[in-house]
Write a protein that holds these residues in place. Sequence first.
Motif, PDB file in Angstrom:
ATOM      1  N   GLU A  23       0.936  -1.502  -0.087  1.00 17.19           N
ATOM      2  CA  GLU A  23      -0.026  -0.084   0.230  1.00 17.19           C
ATOM      3  C   GLU A  23       0.808   1.114   0.383  1.00 17.19           C
ATOM      4  O   GLU A  23       2.290   1.122   0.575  1.00 17.19           O
ATOM      5  N   MET A  24       0.676   2.362  -0.364  1.00 19.93           N
ATOM      6  CA  MET A  24       1.212   3.607  -0.839  1.00 19.93           C
ATOM      7  C   MET A  24       0.245   4.996  -0.945  1.00 19.93           C
ATOM      8  O   MET A  24      -0.782   4.328  -1.153  1.00 19.93           O
ATOM      9  N   THR A  25       0.814   5.980  -0.295  1.00 17.38           N
ATOM     10  CA  THR A  25      -0.116   7.218  -1.051  1.00 17.38           C
ATOM     11  C   THR A  25      -0.052   6.991  -2.315  1.00 17.38           C
ATOM     12  O   THR A  25       1.015   7.394  -2.326  1.00 17.38           O
ATOM     13  N   GLY A  26      -0.463   8.273  -2.396  1.00 16.82           N
ATOM     14  CA  GLY A  26      -0.625   9.441  -3.885  1.00 16.82           C
ATOM     15  C   GLY A  26       1.278  10.201  -3.604  1.00 16.82           C
ATOM     16  O   GLY A  26       1.256  10.779  -4.831  1.00 16.82           O
ATOM     17  N   LYS A  27       1.071  10.800  -2.590  1.00 17.35           N
ATOM     18  CA  LYS A  27       3.184  11.132  -1.787  1.00 17.35           C
ATOM     19  C   LYS A  27       4.009  10.044  -2.073  1.00 17.35           C
ATOM     20  O   LYS A  27       5.131  10.842  -1.909  1.00 17.35           O
ATOM     21  N   ILE A  45       0.084  -3.291  -5.811  1.00 15.23           N
ATOM     22  CA  ILE A  45       0.549  -2.146  -5.427  1.00 15.23           C
ATOM     23  C   ILE A  45      -0.807  -0.584  -5.158  1.00 15.23           C
ATOM     24  O   ILE A  45      -1.475  -0.220  -5.858  1.00 15.23           O
ATOM     25  N   ASN A  46      -1.320  -1.089  -3.874  1.00 14.52           N
ATOM     26  CA  ASN A  46      -2.844   0.096  -3.094  1.00 14.52           C
ATOM     27  C   ASN A  46      -2.688   1.272  -3.004  1.00 14.52           C
ATOM     28  O   ASN A  46      -1.798   1.471  -2.941  1.00 14.52           O
ATOM     29  N   VAL A  47      -3.045   2.576  -4.244  1.00 15.26           N
ATOM     30  CA  VAL A  47      -2.997   3.670  -3.721  1.00 15.26           C
ATOM     31  C   VAL A  47      -4.068   4.514  -3.100  1.00 15.26           C
ATOM     32  O   VAL A  47      -5.475   4.141  -3.565  1.00 15.26           O
ATOM     33  N   ALA A  62      -1.013   6.019  -9.298  1.00 20.55           N
ATOM     34  CA  ALA A  62      -1.791   4.334 -10.138  1.00 20.55           C
ATOM     35  C   ALA A  62      -0.885   4.278 -11.157  1.00 20.55           C
ATOM     36  O   ALA A  62      -0.361   3.644 -11.288  1.00 20.55           O
ATOM     37  N   ALA A  63      -0.643   5.523 -12.002  1.00 17.62           N
ATOM     38  CA  ALA A  63       0.243   5.553 -13.192  1.00 17.62           C
ATOM     39  C   ALA A  63       1.269   5.329 -13.131  1.00 17.62           C
ATOM     40  O   ALA A  63       2.184   4.084 -14.489  1.00 17.62           O
ATOM     41  N   LEU A  64       2.321   5.412 -12.551  1.00 17.61           N
ATOM     42  CA  LEU A  64       3.424   4.600 -12.125  1.00 17.61           C
ATOM     43  C   LEU A  64       3.301   3.585 -11.857  1.00 17.61           C
ATOM     44  O   LEU A  64       4.540   3.478 -12.827  1.00 17.61           O
ATOM     45  N   VAL A  65       2.448   3.442 -11.014  1.00 17.17           N
ATOM     46  CA  VAL A  65       2.311   1.646 -10.637  1.00 17.17           C
ATOM     47  C   VAL A  65       3.174   1.051 -11.511  1.00 17.17           C
ATOM     48  O   VAL A  65       3.576   0.170 -12.015  1.00 17.17           O
ATOM     49  N   ARG A  66       1.990   1.327 -12.785  1.00 19.73           N
ATOM     50  CA  ARG A  66       1.616   0.603 -13.436  1.00 19.73           C
ATOM     51  C   ARG A  66       2.903   0.356 -15.069  1.00 19.73           C
ATOM     52  O   ARG A  66       3.643  -0.499 -15.664  1.00 19.73           O
ATOM     53  N   ARG A  93     -10.581   8.830 -15.726  1.00 20.10           N
ATOM     54  CA  ARG A  93      -8.705   9.811 -15.730  1.00 20.10           C
ATOM     55  C   ARG A  93      -8.229   7.823 -15.292  1.00 20.10           C
ATOM     56  O   ARG A  93      -6.440   7.755 -16.087  1.00 20.10           O
ATOM     57  N   LEU A  94      -8.134   7.023 -14.238  1.00 17.82           N
ATOM     58  CA  LEU A  94      -7.611   5.617 -14.315  1.00 17.82           C
ATOM     59  C   LEU A  94      -8.166   4.547 -15.719  1.00 17.82           C
ATOM     60  O   LEU A  94      -6.589   4.025 -16.077  1.00 17.82           O
ATOM     61  N   GLN A  95      -8.647   5.042 -15.877  1.00 12.15           N
ATOM     62  CA  GLN A  95      -8.819   3.840 -17.255  1.00 12.15           C
ATOM     63  C   GLN A  95      -7.937   3.986 -18.238  1.00 12.15           C
ATOM     64  O   GLN A  95      -7.659   3.503 -19.408  1.00 12.15           O
ATOM     65  N   GLU A  96      -7.627   6.082 -18.615  1.00  6.45           N
ATOM     66  CA  GLU A  96      -6.832   6.813 -19.653  1.00  6.45           C
ATOM     67  C   GLU A  96      -5.292   5.692 -19.466  1.00  6.45           C
ATOM     68  O   GLU A  96      -5.114   5.957 -20.173  1.00  6.45           O
ATOM     69  N   VAL A  97      -4.946   5.949 -18.459  1.00  6.67           N
ATOM     70  CA  VAL A  97      -3.965   5.116 -17.707  1.00  6.67           C
ATOM     71  C   VAL A  97      -3.313   3.895 -17.759  1.00  6.67           C
ATOM     72  O   VAL A  97      -2.369   3.341 -17.040  1.00  6.67           O
ATOM     73  N   GLY A  98      -4.560   3.042 -17.769  1.00  7.83           N
ATOM     74  CA  GLY A  98      -4.666   1.511 -17.925  1.00  7.83           C
ATOM     75  C   GLY A  98      -4.295   1.049 -16.392  1.00  7.83           C
ATOM     76  O   GLY A  98      -4.227   0.369 -15.559  1.00  7.83           O
ATOM     77  N   ALA A  99      -4.989   1.990 -15.437  1.00  5.54           N
ATOM     78  CA  ALA A  99      -5.145   1.372 -13.931  1.00  5.54           C
ATOM     79  C   ALA A  99      -6.929   1.248 -13.962  1.00  5.54           C
ATOM     80  O   ALA A  99      -6.295   1.658 -12.224  1.00  5.54           O
TER      81      ALA A  99
END
Length: 291
Positions: A23-27, A45-47, A62-66, A93-99
């Motif tokens: 698990e991670m936060t956006g920061k 990895i949960n965001v 989320a995009a970075l994780v992917r 927005r999540l769909q746009e980055v494949g997440a």
Amino acid sequence: MAHSTPAPDRQAARDLVAHFSLEMTGKDVGALHAARDVIPPGTRINVTFLGNEDLQLRVDAAALVRRLGFVPVPHISARRLGSRRQLEEFLSRLQEVGAADSVFVVGGDPAEPEGPYADTLTVIRTGVLQQFGVRQVSVAGYPEGHPDISTDTLWRHLEDKTAELREQGLSAVILTQFAFDTDPVIDWIASVRARDIDSTIRIGTPGPAGIRRLLGFARRFGIGANATIVKKYGFSLGNLMGTAGPDRFVTDLSGRVAADPSAGDVKLHFYTFGGLLATSQWARDYVAAQS
């Protein structure tokens, strides 16, 4: 922090820790970069969806994780959503980055909903998730209960959520609050299976962290942490200056899960209170010790 030592059943220990999630936060994007070489490729990895983070921060994480070769599982906090439009925008927005393939839908912290969604089930029943490519939904489980929700209500909600996901053709995962004591966790797993819920269960497990920090989170979430429990886990309330890792907890849990075929598919989810790198290194060293 205790050093990893071989478990009595080394294969069971390896099986439980294999395919762990984090698990991670956006920061935490910098921390993810620092830990990337220690985290196994394909790790989930949960965001998180925190009140002090905005949509862009969550989507970028989320995009970075992917992009780094892991599987993003963005959180959707029902009571933090101000409108259906906000939910749809986030999913789009999540769909746009494949997440958007896998998400974790949780009620969230606010006592009063900020919009139309009072709980996880309300979000699931919108039917919006599938419209944006969601195929798997994680929902919360509470082996030691919830400080603000009755046990009967928790069970009814879990049954309703998993049944609704099954009806909608979505895969369900149950991700639990963390614990220090394997006894209530094992009892809770048995109760889940007794209700004919066969979803994968990911047992929340604190990564290695400072003892004061661990106890702070335990108090916040109503986790049992009396002197007997924490001694069993591997530290003492009389010495709060050090760190503690989940070696004993994981070793005990792995043996007990392996001894009960009815436990089904059980994995670990690490709450990274001490950081992504420290937790990932702990998992790597623990598995190595079982080889």
